[in-house]
Motif scaffolding. Structure first.
Motif, PDB file in Angstrom:
ATOM      1  N   UNK A 175      -9.917 -33.495 -27.399  1.00 52.48           N
ATOM      2  CA  UNK A 175     -10.061 -32.273 -28.174  1.00 52.48           C
ATOM      3  C   UNK A 175      -9.501 -31.047 -27.478  1.00 52.48           C
ATOM      4  N   UNK A 176      -9.201 -30.033 -28.312  1.00 50.21           N
ATOM      5  CA  UNK A 176      -8.753 -28.725 -27.826  1.00 50.21           C
ATOM      6  C   UNK A 176      -7.561 -28.829 -26.887  1.00 50.21           C
ATOM      7  N   UNK A 177      -6.720 -29.843 -27.111  1.00 47.74           N
ATOM      8  CA  UNK A 177      -5.457 -30.012 -26.392  1.00 47.74           C
ATOM      9  C   UNK A 177      -5.635 -30.100 -24.875  1.00 47.74           C
ATOM     10  N   UNK A 178      -6.848 -30.494 -24.456  1.00 43.86           N
ATOM     11  CA  UNK A 178      -7.096 -30.639 -23.026  1.00 43.86           C
ATOM     12  C   UNK A 178      -7.290 -29.343 -22.278  1.00 43.86           C
ATOM     13  N   UNK A 179      -7.331 -28.208 -23.004  1.00 47.86           N
ATOM     14  CA  UNK A 179      -7.578 -26.918 -22.356  1.00 47.86           C
ATOM     15  C   UNK A 179      -6.535 -26.586 -21.311  1.00 47.86           C
ATOM     16  N   UNK A 180      -7.000 -26.199 -20.123  1.00 48.73           N
ATOM     17  CA  UNK A 180      -6.092 -25.842 -19.035  1.00 48.73           C
ATOM     18  C   UNK A 180      -5.381 -27.063 -18.458  1.00 48.73           C
ATOM     19  N   UNK A 181      -5.821 -28.250 -18.841  1.00 50.41           N
ATOM     20  CA  UNK A 181      -5.207 -29.488 -18.373  1.00 50.41           C
ATOM     21  C   UNK A 181      -4.316 -30.113 -19.450  1.00 50.41           C
ATOM     22  N   UNK A 182      -3.713 -29.261 -20.273  1.00 51.37           N
ATOM     23  CA  UNK A 182      -2.920 -29.754 -21.396  1.00 51.37           C
ATOM     24  C   UNK A 182      -1.757 -30.630 -20.949  1.00 51.37           C
ATOM     25  N   UNK A 183      -1.063 -30.238 -19.898  1.00 53.34           N
ATOM     26  CA  UNK A 183       0.086 -31.038 -19.450  1.00 53.34           C
ATOM     27  C   UNK A 183      -0.352 -32.433 -19.012  1.00 53.34           C
ATOM     28  N   UNK A 184      -1.485 -32.512 -18.340  1.00 51.66           N
ATOM     29  CA  UNK A 184      -2.030 -33.819 -17.957  1.00 51.66           C
ATOM     30  C   UNK A 184      -2.395 -34.614 -19.201  1.00 51.66           C
ATOM     31  N   UNK A 185      -3.004 -33.963 -20.189  1.00 50.93           N
ATOM     32  CA  UNK A 185      -3.379 -34.656 -21.425  1.00 50.93           C
ATOM     33  C   UNK A 185      -2.156 -35.273 -22.095  1.00 50.93           C
ATOM     34  N   UNK A 186      -1.053 -34.547 -22.111  1.00 54.23           N
ATOM     35  CA  UNK A 186       0.187 -35.069 -22.707  1.00 54.23           C
ATOM     36  C   UNK A 186       0.677 -36.280 -21.919  1.00 54.23           C
ATOM     37  N   UNK A 187       0.669 -36.181 -20.593  1.00 54.40           N
ATOM     38  CA  UNK A 187       1.110 -37.303 -19.756  1.00 54.40           C
ATOM     39  C   UNK A 187       0.256 -38.543 -19.993  1.00 54.40           C
ATOM     40  N   UNK A 188      -1.062 -38.349 -20.056  1.00 52.60           N
ATOM     41  CA  UNK A 188      -1.966 -39.480 -20.262  1.00 52.60           C
ATOM     42  C   UNK A 188      -1.748 -40.117 -21.626  1.00 52.60           C
ATOM     43  N   UNK A 189      -1.608 -39.278 -22.657  1.00 50.85           N
ATOM     44  CA  UNK A 189      -1.401 -39.801 -24.001  1.00 50.85           C
ATOM     45  C   UNK A 189      -0.053 -40.510 -24.116  1.00 50.85           C
ATOM     46  N   UNK A 190       0.922 -40.047 -23.370  1.00 48.53           N
ATOM     47  CA  UNK A 190       2.236 -40.698 -23.374  1.00 48.53           C
ATOM     48  C   UNK A 190       2.135 -42.129 -22.832  1.00 48.53           C
ATOM     49  N   UNK A 191       1.190 -42.320 -21.888  1.00 48.30           N
ATOM     50  CA  UNK A 191       1.078 -43.615 -21.216  1.00 48.30           C
ATOM     51  C   UNK A 191       0.046 -44.547 -21.841  1.00 48.30           C
ATOM     52  N   UNK A 192      -0.847 -44.006 -22.657  1.00 51.01           N
ATOM     53  CA  UNK A 192      -1.934 -44.813 -23.242  1.00 51.01           C
ATOM     54  C   UNK A 192      -1.813 -44.756 -24.758  1.00 51.01           C
ATOM     55  N   UNK A 193      -1.525 -45.880 -25.370  1.00 52.51           N
ATOM     56  CA  UNK A 193      -1.145 -45.913 -26.780  1.00 52.51           C
ATOM     57  C   UNK A 193      -2.215 -45.525 -27.777  1.00 52.51           C
TER      58      UNK A 193
END
Length: 262
Positions: A175-193
């Motif tokens: 939720x909430x695009x991962x807040x201040x950790x948005x870049x990490x959230x994108x990386x994780x989602x890229x790797x986990x289907x």
């Protein structure tokens, strides 16, 4: 056509849905809440609501009876606004696991309940969502929405991703695009289907642009109402995404596929 995947029940829901319809939002995924900042009229009232919100997102344990009213409020909204809203069952993680599972199961009996969320584990306790994810798996792999903003930490997001890997049938939405950790959230989602991103509360437009390029089919529009404004959230997406097909995916198609909405 637009689906808002992250909005909370508010006191002004009828007016809100009318306003949303004018914006082209056809369906809203509603979450229950113990906090109603939209009722605040003075700074002191806002501060009181914000303090209550901080206790919620910190995973502070409270009496189980505190969740009954909000759950009933959500069910009433689903009945009154049938066809315009669907719901996500609340899961108070501080409850004993057996009581927690029973509480969530009872909510999921409502025909308009389409998932579970928003989960608010205490910082550093993301592992506590496991019983809920297992329950979602038992229900055929229904979506689970987690809180992704502070006080969630980068470690919490990594734990969400690890749990998603272990339960590939369950779509887990940060939720909430991962807040201040948005870049990490994108990386994780890229790797986990089966890890998806709710695009509410976006802080950096350039990270949003990267997200929809990297994982275009697992990014979904959300407003986080009443903490966000749907019109503003939509304007941000329209300003960043200039491809019509990609915009349609983010605003509607990805969520429609996830929740099997025709």
């Amino acid at each position: 056509m637009t689906i808002d995947i992250h909005a909370h029940v508010t006191a002004d829901l009828e007016r809100r849905l009318v306003d949303d319809a004018r914006l082209g939002i056809d369906l809203t995924v509603l979450l229950s809440t113990r906090v109603h900042p939209e009722r605040a009229g003075t700074l002191e009232e806002v501060k009181m609501e914000f303090a209550a919100l901080q206790r919620v997102v910190a995973g502070t344990a409270v009496d189980p009876s505190a969740f009954t009213g909000p759950a009933d409020e959500l069910r009433e909204a689903l009945d009154v606004h049938a066809g315009r809203v669907v719901g996500m069952a609340a899961a108070p993680l501080a409850l004993d696991e057996q009581i927690l599972v029973g509480f969530v199961d009872e909510q999921l009996r409502h025909a308009a309940m389409v998932g579970i969320g928003e989960l608010t584990p205490a910082p550093g306790a993301a592992q506590s969502i496991l019983p809920v994810v297992r329950l979602a798996d038992d229900h055929g792999g229904i979506p689970v929405l987690t809180h992704g903003f502070a006080p969630n930490t980068d470690t919490d997001l990594r734990v969400y991703a690890d749990i998603a890997r272990r339960h590939p049938r369950v779509p887990i939405i940060i939720g909430a695009f991962g807040g201040l950790n948005a870049m990490l959230a994108v990386e994780l989602a890229r790797d986990v289907g089966n890890l998806h991103l709710d695009l509410s509360s976006v802080l950096q437009a350039f990270v949003l642009k990267a997200a929809v390029q990297e994982i275009p089919h697992r990014c979904m529009f959300g407003s986080n109402t009443p903490y966000g404004v749907p019109a503003a959230s939509l304007a941000t997406l329209h300003s960043v995404i200039d491809d019509a097909q990609l915009l349609a995916a983010v605003l509607h198609d990805n969520a429609a596929k996830l929740w099997k909405i025709t």
